[in-house]
Design a protein around this motif. Structure first.
Motif, mmCIF file in Angstrom:
data_model
loop_
_atom_site.group_PDB
_atom_site.id
_atom_site.type_symbol
_atom_site.label_atom_id
_atom_site.label_comp_id
_atom_site.label_asym_id
_atom_site.label_seq_id
_atom_site.Cartn_x
_atom_site.Cartn_y
_atom_site.Cartn_z
ATOM 1 N N ARG A 154 -4.181 -35.353 40.335
ATOM 2 C CA ARG A 154 -4.177 -33.962 39.922
ATOM 3 C C ARG A 154 -3.018 -33.174 40.520
ATOM 4 O O ARG A 154 -2.879 -31.980 40.261
ATOM 5 C CB ARG A 154 -5.493 -33.294 40.320
ATOM 6 N N SER A 155 -2.202 -33.851 41.320
ATOM 7 C CA SER A 155 -1.122 -33.161 42.044
ATOM 8 C C SER A 155 -1.678 -31.959 42.797
ATOM 9 O O SER A 155 -1.124 -30.853 42.762
ATOM 10 C CB SER A 155 -0.015 -32.708 41.071
ATOM 11 N N SER A 156 -2.797 -32.188 43.464
ATOM 12 C CA SER A 156 -3.474 -31.110 44.191
ATOM 13 C C SER A 156 -2.645 -30.670 45.397
ATOM 14 O O SER A 156 -1.887 -31.450 45.978
ATOM 15 C CB SER A 156 -4.854 -31.568 44.650
ATOM 16 N N GLY A 157 -2.827 -29.413 45.786
ATOM 17 C CA GLY A 157 -2.022 -28.863 46.860
ATOM 18 C C GLY A 157 -2.751 -28.652 48.163
ATOM 19 O O GLY A 157 -2.147 -28.208 49.145
ATOM 20 N N MET A 158 -4.040 -28.976 48.210
ATOM 21 C CA MET A 158 -4.804 -28.782 49.441
ATOM 22 C C MET A 158 -6.111 -29.556 49.343
ATOM 23 O O MET A 158 -6.647 -29.760 48.248
ATOM 24 C CB MET A 158 -5.081 -27.292 49.678
ATOM 25 N N VAL A 159 -6.619 -29.988 50.493
ATOM 26 C CA VAL A 159 -7.954 -30.579 50.586
ATOM 27 C C VAL A 159 -8.754 -29.750 51.576
ATOM 28 O O VAL A 159 -8.257 -29.398 52.652
ATOM 29 C CB VAL A 159 -7.898 -32.049 51.061
ATOM 30 N N ALA A 160 -9.984 -29.411 51.227
ATOM 31 C CA ALA A 160 -10.845 -28.603 52.106
ATOM 32 C C ALA A 160 -12.102 -29.385 52.460
ATOM 33 O O ALA A 160 -12.679 -30.076 51.612
ATOM 34 C CB ALA A 160 -11.220 -27.297 51.429
#
Length: 284
Positions: A241-247
């Motif tokens: 997903r080309s995500s920009g953060m993991v929480a």
């Protein structure tokens, strides 16, 4: 509303990268940034205690190095082409461990977010997370923490991956920082569930419903994946997903700790190149 953000630095490239990331993340907000350097010694504890006084030669030298390092970091920020007039910076040099110094400053300055790099001066290639970063995420319980890898992009996240088992219930206060960041960045919260069985049980369904209520007002979606490894599932989701953060919610001795301190982390090629937002279980 002004935000009070603590930026811990050891003057390494990674810690400076974390500072630049924090400036980008809060670029639309008025912020008071506190640049913190905690200095100490690797000498035996007794000598350390004896020399950690304003009269000691070692203390004076270490203090000067700390203050000069902070001045250089401040200059890097002030001379940056993207300097933001909404941001103010204050420097703090203190003789203490990093974790204890952060705890004190968080309380004294009413800090709402701590930002650190994932690795410090040693920048060991064999580990994903430096020991200081892991300690900060695990032991700073009075404030959320963002850790920033050196390869992280200096851009607002479009997606924020939030792994969950739905096995524990949520509190709105626990997720406020996640939802606020998502709204500020116009990011989608991707609730990632690693399937352990075909259907959710009654308790999981109730917790999922509660989570939906908390996430109202944000752009969110649920995503299920089958995997034997939480680490691999998160990594695949981030990359696809080309995500920009993991929480994560740091539920002590359960999910979060198993990811960061399990020896398996050192044995597999799991590298997160996106910032991690460590939230905290209010019941701990």
């Amino acid at each position: 509303m002004r935000h009070n953000i603590l930026l811990a630095t050891d003057f390494s490239k990674n810690s400076v990268k974390a500072i630049h990331y924090a400036r980008e993340l809060y670029k639309n907000d008025f912020c008071d940034f506190y640049l913190l350097n905690a200095f100490s010694t690797t000498r035996p504890i007794l000598k350390s205690l004896l020399q950690a006084n304003p009269e000691g030669e070692w203390y004076q030298t270490a203090k000067l190095d700390s203050e000069n390092g902070l001045a250089k970091v401040f200059d890097i920020i002030a001379l940056n082409d993207n300097f933001n007039s909404k941001h103010s910076f204050k420097v703090i040099s203190t003789y203490n461990t990093v974790v204890d110094a952060i705890k004190i400053i968080v309380d004294e300055k009413d800090i709402e977010m701590v930002v650190v790099g994932t690795k410090g001066e040693t920048d060991a290639l064999t580990t994903s997370f430096g020991s200081v970063a892991v300690n900060v995420m695990e032991k700073i319980r009075n404030c959320p923490v963002i850790v920033v890898p050196n390869k992280a992009q200096l851009a607002l996240p479009r997606d924020i991956v939030f792994p969950t088992s739905y096995k524990t219930h949520y509190k709105r206060r626990e997720l406020n920082y996640l939802t606020n960041i998502a709204k500020s960045c116009n990011a989608t919260i991707v609730v990632l569930h690693i399937l352990e069985q075909d259907e959710l049980d009654k308790r999981q369904l109730e917790n999922k419903k509660l989570l939906q209520e908390i996430l109202k007002g944000t752009d969110y979606k649920f995503h299920n994946v089958s995997s034997d490894s939480v680490l691999s599932a998160v990594n695949i989701c981030v990359e696809s997903r080309s995500s920009g953060m993991v929480a994560f919610i740091n539920r002590k001795h359960v999910f979060f700790e198993s990811i960061l301190t399990n020896p398996m982390v050192k044995e597999i090629s799991f590298q997160l190149n996106v910032p991690i937002l460590a939230l905290h279980d209010l019941r701990n």
